[in-house]
Motif scaffolding. Structure first.
Motif, PDB file in Angstrom:
ATOM      1  N   GLY A   1       0.807  -1.211   0.000  1.00 46.64           N
ATOM      2  CA  GLY A   1       0.000   0.000   0.000  1.00 46.64           C
ATOM      3  C   GLY A   1       0.840   1.260   0.000  1.00 46.64           C
ATOM      4  O   GLY A   1       2.059   1.227   0.184  1.00 46.64           O
ATOM      5  N   ARG A   2       0.189   2.397  -0.170  1.00 47.97           N
ATOM      6  CA  ARG A   2       0.898   3.679  -0.154  1.00 47.97           C
ATOM      7  C   ARG A   2       1.534   3.966   1.193  1.00 47.97           C
ATOM      8  O   ARG A   2       2.461   4.775   1.301  1.00 47.97           O
ATOM      9  N   ASP A   3       1.006   3.302   2.238  1.00 48.09           N
ATOM     10  CA  ASP A   3       1.580   3.472   3.570  1.00 48.09           C
ATOM     11  C   ASP A   3       2.776   2.574   3.803  1.00 48.09           C
ATOM     12  O   ASP A   3       3.344   2.541   4.903  1.00 48.09           O
ATOM     13  N   GLY A   4       3.192   1.829   2.759  1.00 43.05           N
ATOM     14  CA  GLY A   4       4.351   0.948   2.881  1.00 43.05           C
ATOM     15  C   GLY A   4       4.043  -0.361   3.570  1.00 43.05           C
ATOM     16  O   GLY A   4       4.956  -1.144   3.864  1.00 43.05           O
ATOM     17  N   VAL A   5       2.775  -0.633   3.816  1.00 44.47           N
ATOM     18  CA  VAL A   5       2.362  -1.850   4.511  1.00 44.47           C
ATOM     19  C   VAL A   5       2.020  -2.931   3.491  1.00 44.47           C
ATOM     20  O   VAL A   5       1.466  -2.647   2.421  1.00 44.47           O
ATOM     21  N   LEU A   6       2.353  -4.174   3.837  1.00 48.04           N
ATOM     22  CA  LEU A   6       2.047  -5.307   2.976  1.00 48.04           C
ATOM     23  C   LEU A   6       0.644  -5.818   3.293  1.00 48.04           C
ATOM     24  O   LEU A   6       0.340  -6.200   4.417  1.00 48.04           O
ATOM     25  N   TYR A   7      -0.218  -5.815   2.287  1.00 50.12           N
ATOM     26  CA  TYR A   7      -1.599  -6.281   2.426  1.00 50.12           C
ATOM     27  C   TYR A   7      -1.768  -7.591   1.658  1.00 50.12           C
ATOM     28  O   TYR A   7      -1.214  -7.759   0.565  1.00 50.12           O
ATOM     29  N   HIS A   8      -2.542  -8.476   2.224  1.00 46.25           N
ATOM     30  CA  HIS A   8      -2.821  -9.761   1.578  1.00 46.25           C
ATOM     31  C   HIS A   8      -4.291  -9.802   1.179  1.00 46.25           C
ATOM     32  O   HIS A   8      -5.175  -9.612   2.010  1.00 46.25           O
ATOM     33  N   TYR A   9      -4.546 -10.066  -0.098  1.00 45.57           N
ATOM     34  CA  TYR A   9      -5.905 -10.197  -0.618  1.00 45.57           C
ATOM     35  C   TYR A   9      -6.154 -11.683  -0.878  1.00 45.57           C
ATOM     36  O   TYR A   9      -5.526 -12.286  -1.755  1.00 45.57           O
ATOM     37  N   THR A  10      -7.056 -12.264  -0.096  1.00 47.10           N
ATOM     38  CA  THR A  10      -7.316 -13.695  -0.198  1.00 47.10           C
ATOM     39  C   THR A  10      -8.604 -13.942  -0.974  1.00 47.10           C
ATOM     40  O   THR A  10      -9.602 -13.245  -0.784  1.00 47.10           O
ATOM     41  N   TYR A  11      -8.559 -14.941  -1.839  1.00 42.23           N
ATOM     42  CA  TYR A  11      -9.705 -15.252  -2.700  1.00 42.23           C
ATOM     43  C   TYR A  11     -10.361 -16.547  -2.253  1.00 42.23           C
ATOM     44  O   TYR A  11      -9.678 -17.528  -1.936  1.00 42.23           O
ATOM     45  N   ASN A  12     -11.696 -16.552  -2.218  1.00 40.06           N
ATOM     46  CA  ASN A  12     -12.461 -17.756  -1.905  1.00 40.06           C
ATOM     47  C   ASN A  12     -13.186 -18.208  -3.163  1.00 40.06           C
ATOM     48  O   ASN A  12     -14.053 -17.502  -3.680  1.00 40.06           O
ATOM     49  N   ASN A  13     -12.828 -19.375  -3.657  1.00 41.12           N
ATOM     50  CA  ASN A  13     -13.369 -19.855  -4.925  1.00 41.12           C
ATOM     51  C   ASN A  13     -14.826 -20.299  -4.820  1.00 41.12           C
ATOM     52  O   ASN A  13     -15.494 -20.457  -5.839  1.00 41.12           O
TER      53      ASN A  13
END
Length: 664
Positions: free
Chosen positions: A347-359
């Motif tokens: 992100g712009r805040d330098g934080v690592l974000y995880h986007y998890t997908y549910n099939n």
């Protein structure tokens, strides 16, 4: 199925009530529905000739009602160890299980004598409607107690409500569903009666003009091969009696992309694997192809790396380790049909974000883990199968990054006081209320986490389990202390709550007692203890190392706990982040690694880390915290590390050539 629909319709339209012999049905509010099923032999009298309409119906009884009402075919696919073989009830339960309408518990039992709740009954009816291949529809329903319906049952209740199968309890202040109440035999008769009526209305109409020719219905054991065009599978007209014959056709043509057994894809040339929506809502992963040694499990709908498959098994990869799964527990999706996939983004805040997908739900969720590695670019997206080895999407750049709290031993204490932890608890609960989400409306006054800070610090001191970790786990597992299990059972860690039945769980006299059980029976007995039954290292970890291997089916449980720890630490002043010197056991030889009482190869062994496959690039040996180093009498450099054992010692010694420091 058409014959069944026709029979149901004729019966509903032409049936005239026949008065049942039992006086306990006559005059009952649901007399019509009860008599309908009594006269069809679905609901039967007891030894005294009574039908007991107001008696709570059990899981076994309702399963038998569905099996008789739908005239389900005989099935022996499911065997429950607490059912007596060859009884009528057992056969009917097995038939319902074979149709995918019900499931048992993770221990292999069905528990037929347990009283069924209203939401569980809705869940079974929902699966019955799916078995009948009825189109799904929803309404904008909202009961006054909607927030008390377990997440797994919200959709089944919504569908049943939209079809007028479930009507709710009308009171002065609104309509309630009462999801946890035990349903009665009368309720069961009414629900099933309305379900059959809804089924007739929803059944597909017969086509009036010739449509596109399709392959005729075939035995589900028959194999077929398919190409993919326009986002759809295009099966050839050939059918194969054996997998080997289908495989030969599959290998002979580059245009053929998959092999199917019935409608299920069992092999594909490229694509993704996902946990399937099976009876336990989890996919079990085994070390061996005969499915004898269970290693870990994956949540339904979550992504797994596909390696290959055969007629009865799927080969997958998790964190560089190869496992085997049963075909019926995995959904294979060819590349051309993939609708989503997990990814990470800075992100712009330098934080690592995880986007998890549910099939299964075809939806995404996201959470923050920690500050991204310095080599990661803001705005860039990455893929990772283990949360450590990242590949930048659209480039060849690869990054190895260990999120700190995910691999910090829980034996390392937090710098925060109990009062500071309470400050965070109070602030985060107020923040939850401000979201406007209904279930958080009274979080600041009703959460079971309120006032736990001092107790968590006392536990940390006595049992050597990091208070920040305990709080983070409680926040995650209890939904900030407002989950149903937290509110009604003081169970703030999801203890004995399973994916297949989220309403189950241990009951405790207080949240503090739940903390005690979490530490005594789980962390210090089986997980953080190197001699424990599920010992994989004393850190949250992932699906290769740490608690996440066996504690939770969610493949990202460890990184989610780490994210909570990082957010707590950030709010309170960043006193804990990156304070410990982390390492990992790097040796992967034929024997384990000994931790000794002093820096001497002849000193007593405190305990041993068992030999384990370290996974991708030997990246996942047991995590340790290095507190000092010295040169031993043997001339080797030795590391003083925090001991995973509690007791007998707080520290132990490992030769340095067996340990690699972690750079974060």
């Amino acid at each position: 199925m058409k014959k069944l629909f026709t029979l149901m319709l004729l019966t509903l339209l032409l049936w005239t009530p026949i008065v049942a012999e039992a006086s306990d049905v006559k005059g009952h509010q649901m007399e019509t529905e009860l008599n309908y099923w009594i006269n069809k032999g679905v609901i039967r009298a007891d030894a005294k000739g009574n039908y007991n309409p107001n008696k709570a119906v059990t899981r076994g009884e309702f399963a038998s009602y569905i099996a008789r009402a739908l005239e389900l075919p005989t099935s022996t696919k499911h065997k429950f160890k607490d059912l007596k073989a060859n009884t009528t009830l057992t056969i009917e339960i097995q038939n319902a299980a074979g149709a995918g309408i019900l499931s048992g518990y993770p221990d292999g039992t069905f528990r037929p004598n347990e009283k069924i709740t209203r939401q569980h009954m809705a869940g079974m009816m929902y699966k019955a409607m799916r078995y009948m291949k009825l189109p799904e529809q929803h309404s904008n329903f909202k009961f006054k107690d909607t927030n008390k319906i377990s997440a797994n049952f919200v959709n089944p209740v919504a569908v049943a409500h939209s079809l007028n199968i479930i009507r709710g309890d009308h009171r002065k202040d609104g309509v309630y569903f009462n999801p946890q109440d035990h349903a009665t035999i009368a309720h069961a008769s009414a629900f099933l009666f309305r379900m059959v009526a809804a089924a007739e209305k929803l059944k597909p109409s017969e086509p009036t003009t010739p449509g596109t020719p399709t392959i005729p219905d075939v035995d589900p054991e028959v194999y077929k091969v398919s190409s993919i065009s326009g986002g759809q599978l295009k099966s050839t007209t050939a059918l194969y009696k054996t997998y080997e014959d289908a495989l030969a056709a599959y290998n002979a043509s580059s245009s053929i992309k998959v092999i199917q057994k019935g409608d299920k894809i069992i092999k594909m040339k490229a694509g993704k694997a996902f946990g399937s929506n099976n009876s336990t809502n989890t996919t079990s992963l085994y070390k061996d192809s005969s499915f004898k040694t269970l290693v870990t499990s994956i949540q339904a709908g979550r992504e797994i790396s596909y390696v290959g498959s055969s007629a009865d098994r799927v080969i997958v990869e998790v964190g560089g380790l190869t496992y085997y799964a049963k075909q019926n527990e995995v959904d294979l999706v060819p590349t051309e049909l993939v609708t989503g996939s997990d990814y990470y983004e800075v992100g712009r805040d330098g934080v690592l974000y995880h986007y998890t997908y549910n099939n299964i739900s075809k939806s995404y969720a996201n959470y923050s883990i920690a500050p991204a590695a310095s080599s990661m670019r803001i705005g860039a997206k990455y893929t990772s199968l283990d949360g450590v080895h990242f590949s930048e999407i659209g480039s060849n750049k690869k990054v190895t990054y260990y999120p700190y709290f995910q691999f910090q031993s829980i034996r390392y204490p937090s710098a925060y006081t109990g009062a500071e932890l309470d400050t965070y608890i109070n602030e985060i609960l107020v923040d939850r209320q401000k979201t406007g989400i209904a279930r958080y409306q009274n979080a600041a006054t009703q959460s079971k986490l309120i006032g736990l800070g001092e107790y968590l610090k006392a536990v940390e001191e006595t049992h050597r389990v990091n208070a920040l970790f305990i709080l983070a786990t409680a926040i995650h597992e209890s939904d900030y202390g407002i989950s149903t299990n937290a509110q009604t059972k003081n169970n703030i860690f999801g203890i004995k709550v399973f994916d297949s039945d989220p309403d189950k769980g241990e009951v405790y006299a207080s949240p503090e007692k739940s903390v005690d059980a979490f530490i005594r029976e789980y962390m210090n007995k089986n997980y953080a203890n190197p001699l424990g039954g599920y010992a994989n290292g004393a850190a949250p970890g992932n699906k290769v190392v740490g608690f996440n291997v066996r504690y939770a089916s969610d493949p990202n449980w460890g990184s989610k706990i780490a994210g909570h720890m990082w957010r707590i630490d950030t709010f309170l002043g960043k006193k804990d982040y990156q304070q410990a010197d982390l390492g990992r056991i790097s040796y992967d030889g034929p024997v384990g690694v000994n931790v000794r009482t002093s820096p001497d190869a002849t000193s007593p062994i405190l305990f041993s880390y068992q030999q384990k496959d370290p996974g991708l690039n030997a990246a996942f040996g047991y995590p340790v915290v290095i507190v000092d180093e010295t040169t031993g009498t043997d001339g080797y450099k030795w590391y003083k590390v925090l001991s995973d054992m509690n007791p007998p010692a707080d520290y132990g010694w490992i030769r340095s050539d067996l340990v690699e420091r972690i750079n974060y």
